[in-house]
Design a protein around this motif. Structure first.
Motif, mmCIF file in Angstrom:
data_model
loop_
_atom_site.group_PDB
_atom_site.id
_atom_site.type_symbol
_atom_site.label_atom_id
_atom_site.label_comp_id
_atom_site.label_asym_id
_atom_site.label_seq_id
_atom_site.Cartn_x
_atom_site.Cartn_y
_atom_site.Cartn_z
ATOM 1 N N ASP A 1 1.432 -1.064 0.124
ATOM 2 C CA ASP A 1 -0.120 0.238 -0.075
ATOM 3 C C ASP A 1 1.202 1.784 -0.527
ATOM 4 O O ASP A 1 1.824 1.174 -0.001
ATOM 5 N N CYS B 1 1.714 1.455 5.368
ATOM 6 C CA CYS B 1 1.302 0.358 6.453
ATOM 7 C C CYS B 1 2.538 -0.194 7.457
ATOM 8 O O CYS B 1 3.662 -0.440 6.673
ATOM 9 N N CYS C 1 3.590 -3.615 5.567
ATOM 10 C CA CYS C 1 4.197 -3.195 3.859
ATOM 11 C C CYS C 1 5.422 -2.391 3.570
ATOM 12 O O CYS C 1 6.053 -2.697 2.760
ATOM 13 N N CYS D 1 -0.418 -6.809 5.003
ATOM 14 C CA CYS D 1 -1.363 -5.055 4.845
ATOM 15 C C CYS D 1 -1.925 -4.819 6.160
ATOM 16 O O CYS D 1 -3.352 -5.884 6.118
ATOM 17 N N ARG D 2 -1.798 -3.842 6.623
ATOM 18 C CA ARG D 2 -2.623 -3.638 8.097
ATOM 19 C C ARG D 2 -3.924 -2.746 7.652
ATOM 20 O O ARG D 2 -5.080 -2.778 8.416
ATOM 21 N N ASN D 3 -3.560 -1.240 6.706
ATOM 22 C CA ASN D 3 -5.111 -1.023 6.385
ATOM 23 C C ASN D 3 -5.966 -1.229 5.080
ATOM 24 O O ASN D 3 -6.891 -0.735 4.587
HETATM 25 ZN ZN LIG Z 1 -0.144 -2.376 3.498
#
Ligand SMILES: [Zn+2]
Length: 348
Positions: free
Chosen positions: A93, A97, A100, A108-110
């Motif tokens: 992203d 994040c 990433c 990926c967290r978002n």
């Molecule tokens: Zn991410």
């Protein structure tokens, strides 16, 4: 050039276009000639209009995330002309994040990652594509007929990587693995389990077709019926069906200090009567772990490339039940019960 595209969100907008533009230079330094693209359930969902997102400012999305191609030119010197190559599906992203930021885009967290052929990036179902060296994975030449299996194999390599990381929380000498579901992901999960020297059991509904023989060819044991009925105490369960009853049975079935890896995506909306308290008690008192796993980062793609290169090539070949020439593309996207993996062939 030819490209297989959809209008995301518009059901049955699947088309083969003959005048799709050549890949843009900004897609990456490595220019690749497509050999084949594997087809999976995600493609079917995109075609049905449930899923998928075109690149910014574009109406149509090129399909295809299970790629195999041959390098035409690589001025970066990472790969040589003629090398087999697959493109990594997910890109980090833009924020990025914390995951990433260290190239763990699979974690990926978002949710703002992009994915070739799925979410915001053009897919690989076109005559030529470009890829940045960072997202290009070279394959052993022996994998020319089957290299499009690298993407599903990368998903499975991540699952096993995380199973082993979790296992190492304490002394861990697993002996028995149960895989639920004998589709491409389940069969590849079973392959990687046998490569680890485990005693492997695979459960699926199918009593006919190619699945029982494919499982036995690995030296694994094939089961039908329910998970609950199995006379096993598996150290690891890799759940590949997403079927709610199978998922819950798998959680109950795993042995002490066991690990259940969930890879199947359920459609949701179905409720079943279930004793959540009993499950909680079993998980706590046996130190069991249940975790979900999706996608893969570069490390997993490389692990998968090694695993496929070491596998019996004729076994891998028999996972591909149909090879459809691009001109007959629509047939590739209509799955039959006999299919394991269908491939769109760009060389035909
Ligand atoms: Zn991410």
């Amino acid at each position: 050039m030819r490209a297989v595209t959809v209008s995301p969100g518009v059901p049955d907008s699947l088309r083969l276009t003959d005048d799709w533009p050549e890949p843009a230079a900004e897609e990456g330094a490595i220019l690749v000639e497509a050999l084949a693209v594997g087809v999976c359930g995600t493609d079917q969902e995109i075609i049905a209009g449930h899923y998928g997102e075109a690149p910014p400012g574009q109406q149509r999305l090129v399909l295809g995330h299970e790629s195999l191609g041959r390098v035409l030119e690589d001025p970066s010197g990472t790969l040589r002309s003629g090398d087999l190559v697959a493109g990594i599906v997910r890109h980090p992203d833009p924020v990025p994040c914390p995951n990433c930021a260290v190239d763990e885009w699979d974690m990926c967290r978002n949710g703002r990652y992009t994915e070739h052929g799925i979410k915001g990036l053009p897919g690989f179902a076109r005559d030529r594509w470009r890829v940045q060296p960072k997202f290009a994975v070279g394959l052993d030449p022996v994998l020319a007929p089957v290299g499009m299996l690298l993407e599903p194999a990368s998903v499975v390599a991540k699952a096993w990587d995380h199973i082993e990381r979790i296992g190492c929380r304490a002394e861990w000498k697993p002996q028995t693995a149960l895989v639920t579901g004998a589709g491409p992901i389940g069969l590849l999960a079973a392959l990687l389990a046998t490569q680890r020297g485990l005693s492997v059991h695979v459960l699926d509904r199918a009593t006919a077709g190619p699945k029982p023989a494919l499982v036995r060819a690995l030296g694994a044991t094939y089961h039908t019926g329910t998970v609950d009925e199995l006379d096993l105490d598996p150290d690891v369960v890799v759940e590949c069906t997403g079927a709610p009853v199978v998922v819950l049975d798998a959680m109950c079935k795993v042995g002490p200090a066991g690990i259940v890896c969930l890879t199947g995506v359920s459609s949701g909306g179905r409720t079943i009567d279930f004793d959540a308290g009993a499950l909680n008690r079993a998980l706590v008192l046996e130190n069991n772990v249940v975790f979900g796993s999706v996608n893969a980062n570069r490390r997993h793609w490389e692990q998968a490339a090694d695993a496929l290169a070491r596998a019996d090539q004729s076994w891998l070949n028999s996972l591909i039940t149909r090879r459809v020439p691009v001109g007959e593309y629509a047939q590739a996207y209509s799955a039959t019960d006999e299919d394991i993996k269908v491939v769109l062939d760009f060389t035909a």
